[in-house]
Write an enzyme that holds these catalytic residues in place. Structure first.
Site, PDB file in Angstrom:
ATOM      1  CE1 TYR A 221       0.456   1.812   4.254  1.00  0.00           C
ATOM      2  CE2 TYR A 221       0.721  -0.554   4.568  1.00  0.00           C
ATOM      3  CZ  TYR A 221       0.885   0.749   5.022  1.00  0.00           C
ATOM      4  OH  TYR A 221       1.478   0.990   6.240  1.00  0.00           O
ATOM      5  CB  CYS A 222       1.542   4.067  -1.623  1.00  0.00           C
ATOM      6  SG  CYS A 222       0.448   4.171  -3.058  1.00  0.00           S
ATOM      7  CD  GLN A 223      -1.252   9.073   2.122  1.00  0.00           C
ATOM      8  OE1 GLN A 223      -0.201   8.593   2.519  1.00  0.00           O
ATOM      9  NE2 GLN A 223      -2.230   9.392   2.940  1.00  0.00           N
TER      10      GLN A 223
END
Length: 358
Positions: A321-323
């Site tokens: 995941y990231c933003q």
């Protein structure tokens, strides 16, 4: 056995008989020949699962689960096919003479057969008006990029067979020269590249100085991050020798390679995967990670993800995941093409409540 005899033995087996001499010699490096003494069961403690096993010398009696007894001689039609693939499960086997068995990995063999067959499939052929279509496809398949080693360890190892013909049709072969800039930092992403031969260097401008990030060699790939995240190139790739590159246009890459390799999952399903043993993998910058990471997450920034290949365990599934999902998609593709079990958290942290973050 001498090399030429080994190749002749391989050439008599199915479906290996469809390979040309170069492919046979290549496969030979991945085959294991074992000798079993008379009276022994060659499969006791050496299961057939995941392998294609052929009898290449001697006589073998096999007893199947339905009670059927079959005598296999090395020069028979039965011996041309892998033992135990279509019949009921083998209960016992006895070497009636001293025998030799040849073992090959099922997945690798199937990949090699699939790619070779697609060279003659309609999907892999372009109109006759386009120069040298069939010869070009054969050249691609005989190139280092489609060697047995690369089919085991490259993005092609995980490519759906339905996409192979289209890929062979759309991929381009280009010459590259020493000191030629292939990708320039700040440019728009247009192609995905694979190095067939030659060397290249990856560098990024940091504080007015070009910092070398990586050295690339034959078999390596580059250029996918900007295509997946729909952003500008974040580094410059320069050839360090003359070479040959394969390249795929952005839209073809997204359709044929990125989409099949990326598995996107919603937050609730991702949580279930983590509860079942998967690990959250945060690919943002360390300050972002420290500010609002998910519980139990580990941090490998996107710019370091290639260095993590071989360090992260392939026995562990990851939810990346990231933003927003852009950086994580790029990271997940790099890991997926290296053989990792990876899911991408769809829409990233934007998709989940703040209360769920640390």
């Amino acid at each position: 056995m001498q090399d030429i005899l080994d190749i002749r033995v391989l050439a008599a087996l199915e479906p290996i008989s469809s390979f040309g001499p170069a492919r046979l010699r290549e496969l030979l490096e991945y085959c294991h020949l074992e000798t079993v003494a008379q009276g022994l069961d060659p499969f006791k403690g050496r299961p057939l699962h995941g392998q294609s096993v052929y009898l290449v010398k001697g006589e073998l009696e096999v007893v199947y689960a339905d009670g059927n007894h079959v005598l296999i001689r090395a020069d028979s039609e039965w011996a041309r096919h892998p033992i135990g693939k279509r019949q009921p499960e083998i209960q016992a086997a006895t070497a009636l003479t001293r025998i030799q068995l040849l073992r090959a990995d099922d997945d690798l063999l199937d990949q090699m057969v699939t790619w070779d067959q697609f060279a003659y499939h309609e999907d892999a052929k372009v109109p006759a008006a386009q120069e040298g279509s069939e010869a070009a496809v054969k050249r691609l398949l005989n190139s280092g990029m489609f060697s047995a080693e690369n089919l085991s360890n490259s993005p092609f190892a995980h490519l759906p067979s339905a996409n192979i013909g289209k890929l062979l049709n759309r991929i381009e072969v280009i010459a590259a020269w020493d000191k030629e800039i292939i990708i320039r930092e700040g440019d728009e992403g247009d192609y995905y590249y694979l190095i067939e031969s030659g060397r290249a260097q990856v560098a990024r401008l940091v504080g007015g100085t070009h910092m070398v990030l990586a050295e690339l060699k034959a078999g390596d790939v580059f250029g996918e991050e900007a295509l997946i995240s729909d952003s500008k190139r974040n580094a410059t790739v320069t050839m360090k020798s003359n070479g040959v590159l394969l390249r795929l246009k952005k839209q073809d890459f997204l359709e044929l390679m990125q989409e099949p390799l990326l598995r996107k999952t919603g937050y609730q399903e991702a949580k279930r995967k983590v509860d079942g043993g998967a690990v959250w993998l945060d690919v943002r910058h360390p300050p972002e990670y420290r500010y609002d990471k998910l519980p139990g997450a580990i941090n490998v920034p996107l710019n370091d993800i290639r260095n993590a290949v071989g360090v992260l365990s392939k026995n562990t599934p990851y939810v990346v995941y990231c933003q927003s999902g852009r950086r994580s998609a790029a990271a997940a593709f790099i890991l997926a093409q290296a053989g990792y079990k990876v899911d991408v958290l769809e829409n990233g942290l934007w998709s989940i409540p703040k209360s769920e973050q640390q």
